[in-house]
Each structure stands twice: as structure tokens, then as C-alpha cells.
Write a protein that holds these residues in place. Structure first.
Motif, mmCIF file in Angstrom:
data_model
loop_
_atom_site.group_PDB
_atom_site.id
_atom_site.type_symbol
_atom_site.label_atom_id
_atom_site.label_comp_id
_atom_site.label_asym_id
_atom_site.label_seq_id
_atom_site.Cartn_x
_atom_site.Cartn_y
_atom_site.Cartn_z
ATOM 1 N N VAL A 129 24.060 -0.105 -16.997
ATOM 2 C CA VAL A 129 23.699 -0.052 -15.582
ATOM 3 C C VAL A 129 24.713 0.827 -14.847
ATOM 4 O O VAL A 129 25.904 0.543 -14.857
ATOM 5 N N SER A 130 24.213 1.903 -14.202
ATOM 6 C CA SER A 130 25.119 2.794 -13.483
ATOM 7 C C SER A 130 25.164 2.492 -11.984
ATOM 8 O O SER A 130 26.109 2.887 -11.306
ATOM 9 N N ALA A 131 24.136 1.823 -11.466
ATOM 10 C CA ALA A 131 24.102 1.438 -10.055
ATOM 11 C C ALA A 131 23.147 0.260 -9.924
ATOM 12 O O ALA A 131 22.243 0.089 -10.748
ATOM 13 N N TRP A 132 23.347 -0.547 -8.885
ATOM 14 C CA TRP A 132 22.467 -1.698 -8.681
ATOM 15 C C TRP A 132 22.492 -2.149 -7.240
ATOM 16 O O TRP A 132 23.397 -1.819 -6.490
ATOM 17 N N SER A 133 21.455 -2.909 -6.887
ATOM 18 C CA SER A 133 21.345 -3.463 -5.549
ATOM 19 C C SER A 133 20.592 -4.782 -5.624
ATOM 20 O O SER A 133 19.659 -4.921 -6.418
ATOM 21 N N VAL A 134 20.999 -5.716 -4.804
ATOM 22 C CA VAL A 134 20.282 -6.982 -4.726
ATOM 23 C C VAL A 134 18.955 -6.719 -4.031
ATOM 24 O O VAL A 134 18.885 -5.981 -3.049
ATOM 25 N N GLY A 135 17.898 -7.291 -4.543
ATOM 26 C CA GLY A 135 16.582 -7.153 -3.939
ATOM 27 C C GLY A 135 15.632 -6.383 -4.828
ATOM 28 O O GLY A 135 16.035 -5.650 -5.733
ATOM 29 N N ASP A 136 14.361 -6.575 -4.566
ATOM 30 C CA ASP A 136 13.280 -5.954 -5.316
ATOM 31 C C ASP A 136 12.725 -4.827 -4.453
ATOM 32 O O ASP A 136 12.191 -5.076 -3.380
ATOM 33 N N ASN A 187 14.729 -18.127 -11.905
ATOM 34 C CA ASN A 187 14.138 -16.806 -12.040
ATOM 35 C C ASN A 187 13.787 -16.239 -10.662
ATOM 36 O O ASN A 187 12.815 -15.529 -10.508
ATOM 37 N N GLN A 188 14.585 -16.566 -9.660
ATOM 38 C CA GLN A 188 14.303 -16.137 -8.298
ATOM 39 C C GLN A 188 15.200 -15.003 -7.807
ATOM 40 O O GLN A 188 15.003 -14.518 -6.701
ATOM 41 N N MET A 189 16.175 -14.564 -8.598
ATOM 42 C CA MET A 189 17.091 -13.501 -8.172
ATOM 43 C C MET A 189 16.456 -12.141 -8.394
ATOM 44 O O MET A 189 16.182 -11.747 -9.528
ATOM 45 N N SER A 190 16.196 -11.429 -7.314
ATOM 46 C CA SER A 190 15.640 -10.082 -7.412
ATOM 47 C C SER A 190 16.772 -9.067 -7.478
ATOM 48 O O SER A 190 17.778 -9.208 -6.784
ATOM 49 N N LEU A 191 16.579 -8.045 -8.301
ATOM 50 C CA LEU A 191 17.622 -7.057 -8.506
ATOM 51 C C LEU A 191 16.970 -5.711 -8.798
ATOM 52 O O LEU A 191 15.884 -5.650 -9.378
ATOM 53 N N THR A 192 17.639 -4.654 -8.393
ATOM 54 C CA THR A 192 17.216 -3.296 -8.719
ATOM 55 C C THR A 192 18.389 -2.613 -9.392
ATOM 56 O O THR A 192 19.517 -2.696 -8.902
ATOM 57 N N VAL A 193 18.125 -1.969 -10.525
ATOM 58 C CA VAL A 193 19.191 -1.295 -11.276
ATOM 59 C C VAL A 193 18.787 0.142 -11.587
ATOM 60 O O VAL A 193 17.601 0.472 -11.635
ATOM 61 N N VAL A 194 19.799 0.965 -11.809
ATOM 62 C CA VAL A 194 19.589 2.326 -12.287
ATOM 63 C C VAL A 194 20.165 2.384 -13.696
ATOM 64 O O VAL A 194 21.327 2.036 -13.922
ATOM 65 N N VAL A 195 19.309 2.796 -14.640
ATOM 66 C CA VAL A 195 19.703 2.887 -16.043
ATOM 67 C C VAL A 195 19.206 4.229 -16.577
ATOM 68 O O VAL A 195 17.996 4.482 -16.575
ATOM 69 N N ALA A 196 20.127 5.076 -16.996
ATOM 70 C CA ALA A 196 19.783 6.405 -17.521
ATOM 71 C C ALA A 196 18.846 7.151 -16.577
ATOM 72 O O ALA A 196 17.894 7.793 -17.000
ATOM 73 N N GLY A 197 19.084 7.019 -15.280
ATOM 74 C CA GLY A 197 18.290 7.717 -14.283
ATOM 75 C C GLY A 197 17.007 7.023 -13.879
ATOM 76 O O GLY A 197 16.361 7.419 -12.927
ATOM 77 N N ALA A 198 16.617 5.983 -14.585
ATOM 78 C CA ALA A 198 15.411 5.227 -14.237
ATOM 79 C C ALA A 198 15.780 4.103 -13.283
ATOM 80 O O ALA A 198 16.822 3.456 -13.436
#
Length: 124
Positions: A111-118, A21-32
Motif C-alpha cells: 500500500v503506497s497511500a490510503w484514506s479512511v472511507g469508501d 466488517n464496517q471499516m471502509s478504506l481506500t488504498v493505492v496499490v501499484a497505481g490502482a
């Protein structure tokens, strides 16, 4: 996305296989924008069940989330269809909601966009 990004599916599969549970991720979903740490589905389900059991009104729903899968069971042979976030926040302006982090299940195909990291905001 109608078809999930293969790289993101690979990341989700690795989280599932490593039971980490150590993988940080940021996603864009429906604009959020949602940012936090990924968890294996079985771990995420157990944690949600624990939280629900502690609630007088919501405890009957805990059974829906409980799983017989043990932490050291071998991973499933199928590709994951969802990301399971814990300690996650929805970023809005300079705020992350909730402040303490929440539990989110997000369909990979959404998911429409994503990036590694929090991601986090700072006033500095």
C-alpha cells in the motif's frame, strides 16, 4: 512501501480484533485505487470458500480458503500482514469494477497511500 504504515497496521489489527466488517478504506496499490470495506481474515476466507463451493469448476479450491477459526475465537497475537476487502471495487475513470464489489487480499507492505472511507463517483 517496504515497511507498512504503522497506523494502517493498527487499523487492520483493530478490524481483526473487533471481528467487524464496517471499516471502509481506500488504498493505492501499484497505481490502482481500491475502495471497499475491510473484513477480518477468517470471515473473508469463509466467504471466499462459500463462493468457490458454489462453482462447478472452482469448488476444489474452496478447501484452501477454509479455516477452523471460529468467529468468537480470540484474535491472533501477531500483527496482520494483509488487508482483506469485501464489497470492494477497483476505481478506473468513472467506473468501479466490479459493480457489485469483489473480494481482495492486499499485502500491507504494497500500500503506497490510503484514506479512511469508501470512494465512489457520481455524475451529479
Amino acid at each position: 512501501m517496504s515497511k507498512p504504515d504503522e497506523l494502517l497496521v493498527d487499523i487492520a489489527a483493530l478490524v481483526e480484533s473487533e471481528r467487524s466488517n464496517q471499516m471502509s478504506l481506500t488504498v493505492v496499490v501499484a497505481g490502482a485505487v481500491i475502495t471497499g470495506r475491510l473484513a477480518p481474515e477468517a470471515l473473508w476466507r469463509r466467504r471466499v470458500a462459500e463462493v468457490l463451493k458454489d462453482s462447478a469448476q472452482l469448488s476444489p479450491f474452496a478447501a484452501v480458503f477454509e479455516t477452523d477459526e471460529a468467529p468468537d475465537d480470540p484474535p491472533r497475537d501477531t500483527a496482520p500482514t494483509h488487508l482483506h476487502f469485501h464489497l470492494a471495487r477497483i476505481l478506473q475513470g468513472s467506473l468501479g469494477l466490479p459493480e457489485t464489489g469483489g473480494m481482495y487480499r492486499i499485502a500491507l507492505q504494497d500500500v503506497s497511500a490510503w484514506s479512511v472511507g469508501d470512494l465512489s463517483y457520481s455524475d451529479n
